[in-house]
Enzyme design. Structure first.
Site, short mmCIF file in Angstrom:
data_model
loop_
_atom_site.label_atom_id
_atom_site.label_comp_id
_atom_site.label_asym_id
_atom_site.label_seq_id
_atom_site.Cartn_x
_atom_site.Cartn_y
_atom_site.Cartn_z
N GLY A 177 0.81 -1.21 0.00
CA GLY A 177 0.00 0.00 0.00
C GLY A 177 0.85 1.27 0.00
O GLY A 177 0.56 2.23 -0.70
N CYS A 178 1.92 1.25 0.78
CA CYS A 178 2.78 2.44 0.88
C CYS A 178 3.52 2.68 -0.42
O CYS A 178 3.74 3.82 -0.83
CB CYS A 178 3.75 2.28 2.05
SG CYS A 178 2.86 2.10 3.62
N THR A 179 3.90 1.60 -1.10
CA THR A 179 4.56 1.72 -2.40
C THR A 179 3.58 2.30 -3.42
O THR A 179 3.92 3.23 -4.15
CB THR A 179 5.10 0.35 -2.86
OG1 THR A 179 6.06 -0.10 -1.89
CG2 THR A 179 5.75 0.45 -4.23
#
Length: 154
Positions: A41-43
């Protein structure tokens, strides 16, 4: 807008040297908080903002990501994903606590304290919009559309 959060007059380590958010010269600032470098998700979120950086730049808007990861982890994440945005290392959770993004989360059945994905839009250092419990996919596009709408109102 119910939230009134000021930018703290403090210096933080970033992927691009030391930074004090109150000394930024851009009219607009997107400050987004995310749980951990190099996770799916952060990527998705970081790459989304990086891909749209030219459009944010054209609107005189700087984008900065914040997590508790080290500067070294941020640099590895930046290189691996070819990110074009700066990332703040908030290991002491100073910004995280200031923006109240540390929340109890359920990780594999255990309760842990972690960063709730959140984004804040500032205009001339004044908070004009905030997003809590953000979903990573499509978020950068939503923020860009909202930024354009905010600028059209002014």
């Amino acid at each position: 807008m119910s939230e009134t959060i000021q930018l703290p007059n403090q210096t933080f380590p970033t992927t691009n040297g030391e930074l004090n958010l109150t000394e930024l010269t851009n009219e607009w600032l997107i400050l987004y908080f995310y749980p951990k470098d190099s996770t799916p998700g952060c990527t998705t979120q970081a790459v989304g903002f990086s891909c749209l950086k030219d459009q944010f730049d054209a609107l005189n808007c700087q984008i900065i990501g914040v997590s508790r990861d080290s500067v070294k982890a941020h640099q590895n994440f930046t290189e691996k994903q070819a990110l074009t945005i700066d990332l703040i290392s908030d290991k002491e959770e100073i910004l995280c606590k200031h923006f109240d993004v540390i929340k109890e989360k359920n990780m594999y059945g255990k309760q842990v304290m972690g960063i709730e994905r959140s984004t804040f839009i500032f205009h001339n250092q004044k908070l004009v919009k905030s997003y809590r419990k953000v979903k990573a996919a499509g978020h950068a596009e939503q923020v860009l559309a909202d930024l354009k709408a905010l600028q059209a109102e002014m």
